[in-house]
Write a protein that holds these residues in place. Structure first.
Motif, PDB file in Angstrom:
ATOM      1  N   GLN A 123       0.840  -1.207   0.000  1.00  0.00           N
ATOM      2  CA  GLN A 123       0.000   0.000   0.000  1.00  0.00           C
ATOM      3  C   GLN A 123       0.874   1.256   0.000  1.00  0.00           C
ATOM      4  OE1 GLN A 123      -3.304  -0.534  -0.132  1.00  0.00           O
ATOM      5  NE2 GLN A 123      -3.802   1.607  -0.345  1.00  0.00           N
ATOM      6  N   LYS A 124       1.963   1.222   0.745  1.00  0.00           N
ATOM      7  CA  LYS A 124       2.895   2.358   0.797  1.00  0.00           C
ATOM      8  C   LYS A 124       3.454   2.638  -0.596  1.00  0.00           C
ATOM      9  CE  LYS A 124       7.302   3.626   2.958  1.00  0.00           C
ATOM     10  NZ  LYS A 124       8.362   3.154   3.856  1.00  0.00           N
ATOM     11  N   GLU A 126       2.098   1.780  -3.501  1.00  0.00           N
ATOM     12  CA  GLU A 126       1.016   2.255  -4.374  1.00  0.00           C
ATOM     13  C   GLU A 126       0.738   3.738  -4.135  1.00  0.00           C
ATOM     14  OE1 GLU A 126      -2.395  -0.260  -3.834  1.00  0.00           O
ATOM     15  OE2 GLU A 126      -1.360  -2.026  -4.615  1.00  0.00           O
ATOM     16  N   ILE A 127       0.751   4.143  -2.879  1.00  0.00           N
ATOM     17  CA  ILE A 127       0.520   5.560  -2.551  1.00  0.00           C
ATOM     18  C   ILE A 127       1.644   6.416  -3.119  1.00  0.00           C
ATOM     19  CG2 ILE A 127       0.446   7.232  -0.647  1.00  0.00           C
ATOM     20  CD1 ILE A 127      -1.088   5.058   0.958  1.00  0.00           C
ATOM     21  N   GLU A 131       1.133   9.356  -5.728  1.00  0.00           N
ATOM     22  CA  GLU A 131       1.569  10.725  -5.420  1.00  0.00           C
ATOM     23  C   GLU A 131       2.502  11.260  -6.501  1.00  0.00           C
ATOM     24  OE1 GLU A 131       1.319  10.995  -0.561  1.00  0.00           O
ATOM     25  OE2 GLU A 131       3.152  10.191  -1.449  1.00  0.00           O
ATOM     26  N   ILE A 146      -5.776   9.411  -3.895  1.00  0.00           N
ATOM     27  CA  ILE A 146      -4.683   9.201  -2.937  1.00  0.00           C
ATOM     28  C   ILE A 146      -5.232   9.177  -1.514  1.00  0.00           C
ATOM     29  CG2 ILE A 146      -2.594  10.218  -1.950  1.00  0.00           C
ATOM     30  CD1 ILE A 146      -1.969  11.255  -4.795  1.00  0.00           C
ATOM     31  N   LYS A 147      -6.118  10.103  -1.210  1.00  0.00           N
ATOM     32  CA  LYS A 147      -6.706  10.151   0.131  1.00  0.00           C
ATOM     33  C   LYS A 147      -7.448   8.855   0.446  1.00  0.00           C
ATOM     34  CE  LYS A 147      -9.616  13.023   3.043  1.00  0.00           C
ATOM     35  NZ  LYS A 147     -10.480  14.188   3.123  1.00  0.00           N
ATOM     36  N   MET A 149      -6.767   5.979  -0.597  1.00  0.00           N
ATOM     37  CA  MET A 149      -5.809   4.883  -0.435  1.00  0.00           C
ATOM     38  C   MET A 149      -5.340   4.745   1.015  1.00  0.00           C
ATOM     39  SD  MET A 149      -3.601   5.450  -3.900  1.00  0.00           S
ATOM     40  CE  MET A 149      -2.782   3.864  -4.021  1.00  0.00           C
ATOM     41  N   PHE A 150      -5.510   5.770   1.819  1.00  0.00           N
ATOM     42  CA  PHE A 150      -5.103   5.712   3.219  1.00  0.00           C
ATOM     43  C   PHE A 150      -6.107   4.961   4.097  1.00  0.00           C
ATOM     44  CE2 PHE A 150      -2.451   9.255   1.824  1.00  0.00           C
ATOM     45  CZ  PHE A 150      -1.249   8.918   2.428  1.00  0.00           C
ATOM     46  N   VAL A 179       3.569   5.485   7.028  1.00  0.00           N
ATOM     47  CA  VAL A 179       2.841   5.723   5.782  1.00  0.00           C
ATOM     48  C   VAL A 179       1.861   6.860   5.945  1.00  0.00           C
ATOM     49  CG1 VAL A 179       1.226   4.718   4.130  1.00  0.00           C
ATOM     50  CG2 VAL A 179       3.110   3.353   4.997  1.00  0.00           C
TER      51      VAL A 179
END
Length: 181
Positions: A123-124, A126-127, A131, A146-147, A149-150, A179
């Motif tokens: 996940q890190k 992918e973010i 970004e 992006i938001k 994805m958190f 992250v």
């Protein structure tokens, strides 16, 4: 998954039932399948309940099961009246097999992502990629993506905080915090 496939075979078995004893045997197979299916479902469902929302989520589960059973009975009755019971048994069996195949796909996906730290690392990455792709853009949908994805990371962190599967969370809280920062 084994139980689901036992249950899925039951509608097909009804096609060949010619005596009451056959029905009893078929129902026994269904009961065995349910015994292999229902407890794991409750365990998985319970593990993913949101804190302070347990009553709502269990209610939704019960409502979905009840409404689904009622709708299936109504549709099955209409189809049996129009096309006969064999059509209903074959259709029901096909739908049950399809559901079992979906469980296999979900099982493979869950098994492949069993390690929480691996999921967070993925996940890190992918973010970071998202970004980088959105870096020079003022596109609001890009930033919203992006938001969003958190959210899974926050969910993982919350499950660790609530001591759900604590042994899988060792080291994950630090990574999640990194992250999220």
């Amino acid at each position: 998954i084994f139980g689901t496939f036992l249950i899925a075979m039951v509608p097909f078995a009804y096609i060949f039932a010619s005596t009451a004893n056959h029905i009893y045997i078929i129902q026994a197979i269904y009961g065995i399948g349910a015994a292999f299916t229902i407890p794991p479902w409750y365990a998985i469902f319970s593990r993913h309940l949101d804190k302070m929302q347990e009553n709502v989520e269990w209610s939704m589960d019960s409502i979905a099961i009840g409404v689904g059973a009622a709708a299936a009975a109504a549709v099955g009755g209409i189809l049996a009246n129009k096309f006969g019971f064999q059509f209903v048994f074959i259709t029901g069996g096909i739908l049950a097999v399809f559901g079992g195949v979906q469980q296999l796909r979900i099982f493979k996906d869950l098994k492949g992502k069993d390690n929480l730290i691996e999921r967070l690392e993925c996940q890190k990455n992918e973010i970071a990629e998202a970004e980088e792709a959105c870096e020079d853009s003022d596109d609001k949908t890009c930033k919203a993506k992006i938001k969003s994805m958190f959210k899974p990371i926050k969910t993982y962190l919350a499950s660790c905080t609530r001591n759900i599967q604590a042994e899988r969370c060792e080291g994950a809280d630090d990574l999640a915090a990194e992250v999220l920062s």
